[in-house]
Enzyme design. Structure first.
Site, PDB file in Angstrom:
ATOM      1  N   ASP A 145       0.847  -1.188   0.000  1.00 39.94           N
ATOM      2  CA  ASP A 145       0.000   0.000   0.000  1.00 39.94           C
ATOM      3  C   ASP A 145       0.880   1.234   0.000  1.00 39.94           C
ATOM      4  OD1 ASP A 145      -2.354  -1.512   0.115  1.00 39.94           O
ATOM      5  OD2 ASP A 145      -2.241  -1.649   2.298  1.00 39.94           O
ATOM      6  N   ASP A 178      -7.150  -1.310  -4.488  1.00 35.38           N
ATOM      7  CA  ASP A 178      -8.184  -0.914  -3.528  1.00 35.38           C
ATOM      8  C   ASP A 178      -9.086   0.183  -4.106  1.00 35.38           C
ATOM      9  OD1 ASP A 178      -7.069  -2.694  -1.734  1.00 35.38           O
ATOM     10  OD2 ASP A 178      -5.769  -1.177  -0.827  1.00 35.38           O
TER      11      ASP A 178
END
Length: 260
Positions: A145, A178
């Site tokens: 991430d 995401d």
């Protein structure tokens, strides 16, 4: 007597492939997701164990490298690899559902394609990154991430049960996969109503499937016993007059011959 409309054409390989064009969107999401993660791993690796963070728009938008070994918000349970297996099962279910509705309302199907592509992008991390980055085995990788969007941060009021007084920052750090999943979920919520309305709409009436032959009513060309059929409108005998009977025609012919 009407002529029945032709049956729908069977699906050809070309038409079936056109219904699977949404896979290009899923593949695009996976490609962009993995490319950005490769760039982050190349240029934003932690130095001395401290994650790097690059501000883009003040403190609101930053690039912050982090790895998530679990699910959303870092949640994890079970032995190593459990989250990966559950993610694969869920993604397979999504793929099967997309295949069933592939010919449905396009915005709805494309939204599902975003979810499918995002799920695949994170599965690549969980299945292979442990081996590729040399810190684990297959199915034990961590999701990379780096997109850090800070909409709000502060302490939760003490009156809130369980988490009162805790420090929280919204939103968590995420990635391109995401983002695709979130956009896809929003699209599904927006377009599910027209999708189901079109899917549950009654088929057209059977009478609509029959059209008259030509521009007017169909007239038989000949009777079954070989006699002449009824004359059509506009022929030599006017539709409003009746043809004289055969006996009357014969009597008129005999009377004319006697006068001669």
């Amino acid at each position: 007597m009407g002529v029945r409309a032709p049956h729908p054409r069977p699906r050809t390989p070309h038409s079936q492939s056109s219904n699977m064009r949404f896979l290009w969107l899923s593949a695009f999401v996976v490609a962009v997701d993995q490319a950005t993660k490769a760039a982050v791993l190349q240029f934003m690796t932690p130095q001395n164990g401290v994650p790097r963070s690059i501000p883009l728009v003040g403190d609101w938008l930053r690039l912050t490298f982090t790895e998530n070994p679990g699910m959303a918000f870092g949640l994890s349970f079970g032995p190593p690899g459990t989250v990966t297996v559950l993610s694969i099962i869920a993604t397979c279910l999504v793929a099967g559902y997309i295949y069933q509705v592939r010919s449905g309302y396009a915005p709805y199907v494309w939204s599902l394609a975003l979810i499918f592509g995002g799920a695949l992008g994170n599965i690549v991390d969980r299945v292979f990154y442990g081996v590729l980055l040399d810190y684990g085995t297959y199915f034990t990788g961590h999701v990379v991430d780096f997109i850090h969007v800070s909409l709000w941060r502060g302490f939760i009021p003490d009156a809130v049960p369980l988490i009162g007084g805790a420090y929280m920052e919204l939103f968590p750090i995420w990635n391109v996969a995401d983002m695709a999943i979130v956009v896809g979920v929003v699209g599904v919520l927006l377009f599910h109503r027209p999708f189901h309305e079109r899917r549950l709409a009654p088929p057209p009436d059977a009478s609509d499937a029959e059209t008259p032959a030509g521009d007017g009513p169909e007239w038989p060309s000949a009777a079954a016993d070989g006699t002449d059929a009824a004359p059509r409108p506009g022929s030599e005998v006017d539709a409003g007059e009746e043809a004289p009977p055969a006996e009357e025609e014969s009597w008129v012919a005999d009377d004319s011959s006697d006068r001669r």
